[in-house]
Enzyme design. Sequence first.
Site, mmCIF file in Angstrom:
data_model
loop_
_atom_site.group_PDB
_atom_site.id
_atom_site.type_symbol
_atom_site.label_atom_id
_atom_site.label_comp_id
_atom_site.label_asym_id
_atom_site.label_seq_id
_atom_site.Cartn_x
_atom_site.Cartn_y
_atom_site.Cartn_z
ATOM 1 C CD GLN A 31 -2.662 1.118 2.631
ATOM 2 O OE1 GLN A 31 -2.239 0.554 3.632
ATOM 3 N NE2 GLN A 31 -3.849 1.681 2.591
ATOM 4 N N GLY A 32 0.632 2.147 -0.978
ATOM 5 C CA GLY A 32 1.344 3.413 -1.048
ATOM 6 C C GLY A 32 0.427 4.576 -0.698
ATOM 7 C CE1 TYR A 33 -4.263 4.115 -0.786
ATOM 8 C CE2 TYR A 33 -5.484 4.398 1.244
ATOM 9 C CZ TYR A 33 -5.461 4.069 -0.083
ATOM 10 O OH TYR A 33 -6.615 3.682 -0.719
ATOM 11 C CB SER A 34 1.611 6.651 5.246
ATOM 12 O OG SER A 34 0.479 6.082 5.856
ATOM 13 C CD GLU B 125 -5.599 -0.082 6.487
ATOM 14 O OE1 GLU B 125 -4.436 -0.221 6.903
ATOM 15 O OE2 GLU B 125 -5.992 0.952 5.919
#
Length: 213
Positions: A95-98, A213
């Site tokens: 996951q590339g969010y933060s 999530e």
Amino acid sequence: NEVEEREYLAQWRKTLHANHMLAVSFPKAYGGPGLTKFHQVILAEEFAKAQVPTQVPNDTFSIKMVGNTILRWGNEEQKQYFIPRILSGEDVWCQGYSEPEAGSDLAGLRTKAHLDGDEWVINGQKIWTTNAQHANWIFVLARTDPDAPKHKGISFLLVPLHQPGIEVRPIVSMTGHAEFNETFFTDARAPKENVVGPVNGGWAVATSLLGLE
């Protein structure tokens, strides 16, 4: 032993997939068993009784999060291509969010993507990227319209992780483990068609995934 555990879980996952017991509510049209959520609950209860895992850890990102997001928001071509590869384990996701400067404000992201012909060109940084060292794909929130208001102009991109424009740096904890990573994008590329949901409409896609999530 961490290596032995990972090998065991990988073999267990293959067993689940071979016996149509992985992501049981995924439609048959995309390689899933096509059962109901009720069947999923029963199966989880039976696995608990037998004291065996219901899934391997990374399937939280691959099946539960991006798999269900593609089923909900993706077009037919994306479903036909990605869902069978997620189920088989050929594609492993992170996951590339933060981002370092955004804190808990997801909409404050600075990673940008612009179109160059038939490809998105991505520049920026993500942090706390769990299991990026074991993945070969990453789903990325990127700002695709820098002039749009804060929660607009964001797109949800599916990006191949193993390419020259991406660097994964482990964040080593006090115990010596590196579950988390920093991920750097320097002119990284993804096909134009790898946007899930509307271009510049990725905020709705991103928040629905957080619900999973």
